[in-house]
Design an enzyme around this catalytic site. Structure first.
Site, PDB file in Angstrom:
ATOM      1  CB  THR A  45      17.314  25.354  29.065  1.00 41.05           C
ATOM      2  OG1 THR A  45      16.334  26.181  28.444  1.00 41.05           O
ATOM      3  CG2 THR A  45      17.281  23.985  28.405  1.00 41.05           C
ATOM      4  CB  SER A  77      -7.215  40.838  39.752  1.00 39.68           C
ATOM      5  OG  SER A  77      -7.343  39.973  38.648  1.00 39.68           O
ATOM      6  N   GLY A 131      -3.104  29.434  34.039  1.00 42.12           N
ATOM      7  CA  GLY A 131      -2.783  28.006  34.220  1.00 42.12           C
ATOM      8  C   GLY A 131      -2.516  27.272  32.920  1.00 42.12           C
ATOM      9  CB  ALA A 132      -2.830  28.165  29.470  1.00 44.38           C
ATOM     10  N   GLY A 133       0.310  27.645  31.055  1.00 41.99           N
ATOM     11  CA  GLY A 133       1.742  27.615  30.748  1.00 41.99           C
ATOM     12  C   GLY A 133       2.150  28.766  29.839  1.00 41.99           C
ATOM     13  CG  ASP A 184       8.077  32.546  32.382  1.00 44.86           C
ATOM     14  OD1 ASP A 184       8.608  31.942  31.428  1.00 44.86           O
ATOM     15  OD2 ASP A 184       7.612  31.965  33.371  1.00 44.86           O
TER      16      ASP A 184
HETATM   17  C1  GLA Z   1       8.120  28.079  33.664  1.00 41.72           C
HETATM   18  C2  GLA Z   1       9.135  28.961  34.368  1.00 41.72           C
HETATM   19  C3  GLA Z   1      10.271  29.327  33.435  1.00 41.72           C
HETATM   20  C4  GLA Z   1      10.859  28.101  32.752  1.00 41.72           C
HETATM   21  C5  GLA Z   1       9.738  27.233  32.178  1.00 41.72           C
HETATM   22  C6  GLA Z   1      10.244  25.937  31.612  1.00 41.72           C
HETATM   23  O1  GLA Z   1       7.489  28.820  32.673  1.00 41.72           O
HETATM   24  O2  GLA Z   1       8.522  30.132  34.843  1.00 41.72           O
HETATM   25  O3  GLA Z   1      11.249  30.038  34.162  1.00 41.72           O
HETATM   26  O4  GLA Z   1      11.665  27.368  33.631  1.00 41.72           O
HETATM   27  O5  GLA Z   1       8.750  26.947  33.123  1.00 41.72           O
HETATM   28  O6  GLA Z   1      11.033  26.166  30.517  1.00 41.72           O
END
Ligand code: GLA
Length: 389
Positions: A45, A77, A131-133, A184
């Protein structure tokens, strides 16, 4: 509870300083610290002018840095073997690649924004799972930016924090090549401990949200099916949303209603738009449920959010679906996939007394399905980025 606790800022800072010394032979004068995040609700969103509700993780990145007396920049790193080395002028889109594009991209974007970025040596050490979101990249970006503020002696006041968020978004989209939406970086910089952040991407405003989590924990389970935002899926979802907004004659899908969505002739584009419109509507309802400890209502909202991402936005995976179903069946009040999708993690609200049981059920379900063991962490909402002395 058996899950390992994350490093404290002081511990992480010490590791980053040690790494700077070991890898680059330099002694840090400043450390920037910035957290990863888990989004409670409001997915895909942000780039549609909508609402999101993330919390910052206690898992974070520390960037230890020292100013050099020439114009060279060296970046290393703990999570990568290679060291990037060049000059301040070499920091530009296309010239820094791999993990270093996040750190180097921020230095470039800060320069573009008028900060006098000096030659420096910098080492990052992170505990946000990759890589875990969970926004390991935003955590790197914001930690690097705060290290630079420390080197320049710039106070992170409100205007500076806003400039840092913008620079980190620019680094991610223009240097690292991930067309992300800004949630984020905003939470990593503006988080306040113990709260969630309600961010409105049309009003460009955010506010903290109290969470009635006294006897509840936020459990994050990483399916360990890795996702990459630079892969095509995220970008094509974004294009579908833009196409929907164009077809409806609105600036962003924030201005569209469910009725409008039924007018879209392309079936796929209509489903993408329906996800965005319904998801943004769920966010204020979830804020209410979280503030008033209405766990059954939150459970419904998370379930609807997950179904919408699975069926309309098509960004879930069998592993995420299994994790959500298992968490709810074994005692979680609410569970949904979180983050960009195509793998990564679920987020669940779980009675504190049930966390061990839910974790064990998830481990068993993944083992029974012949999947890699999932990884778990507790997301006790942490504060935002800081400069550590
Ligand atoms: C990733 C992107 C965010 C957002 C989410 C989905 O984390 O970096 O900006 O779009 O996906 O909500």
């Amino acid at each position: 509870m058996s899950l390992p606790s994350p490093a404290t800022p002081a511990e992480l800072s010490a590791r980053a300083e040690r790494g700077l010394l070991d890898r680059l032979g330099a002694t840090a004068t400043v450390v920037g610290w910035a957290p990863g995040r888990v989004n409670l609700i409001g997915e895909h969103t942000d780039y549609n002018g909508g609402l999101v509700l993330p919390v910052a993780l206690p898992h974070a990145t520390a960037a230890a840095a020292v100013r050099r007396d020439d114009d060279r920049v060296r970046l290393s790193s703990a999570q990568a073997g290679d060291t990037w080395s060049g000059t301040v002028d070499d920091l530009a889109p296309g010239r820094v690649t791999g993990w270093a594009s996040y750190a180097g991209g921020v230095l470039w974007a800060l320069r573009e924004a008028g900060f006098d970025v000096p030659g420096l040596d910098l080492h990052v050490h992170g505990t946000v799972p990759l890589g875990a979101g969970l926004s390991s990249s935003a955590s790197i970006e914001c930690s690097v930016a705060f290290a630079v503020l420390g080197l320049l002696g710039v106070e992170p006041d409100l205007a500076t924090r806003r400039a840092v968020v913008d620079a980190c978004i620019k680094a991610e989209t223009e240097v690292a090549g991930a067309p992300t939406g800004g949630m984020d970086q905003t939470i990593s910089v503006f988080a306040e401990a113990g709260t969630a952040l309600l961010i409105d991407f049309t009003a460009h405003a955010h506010q903290t949200v109290q969470l009635a989590l006294d006897d509840r924990r936020v459990l994050v389970t990483d399916t360990r099916v890795s996702h990459e935002l630079t892969d095509g899926g995220y970008g094509t979802r974004r294009q579908d949303c833009e196409e929907a907004a164009r077809a409806l004659g609105v600036a962003t899908l924030r201005d569209a209603t469910l009725d409008d969505v039924t007018r879209l002739t392309d079936e796929r584009v209509a489903r993408r738009a329906r996800h965005v419109v319904t998801e943004t509507a769920r966010v204020p309802l979830a804020v209410e449920a979280l503030a008033s400890a209405d766990w059954s209502r939150l459970g419904e909202l998370f379930a609807a959010s997950h179904a919408s991402m699975r069926d309309d936005f098509e960004i879930s995976t069998p592993e995420l679906d299994l994790a959500v179903a298992t968490a709810v069946a074994s005692g979680a009040d609410a569970a949904r996939m979180t983050g960009g999708g195509f793998g990564g993690s679920i987020v669940a609200i779980v009675p504190s007394t049930q966390v061990d049981r839910v974790v064990a059920a998830l481990d068993d379900a993944f083992a029974d399905a012949g999947l890699k063991a999932p990884a778990h962490l507790l997301a006790d909402p942490s504060g935002g980025a800081v400069i550590l002395p």
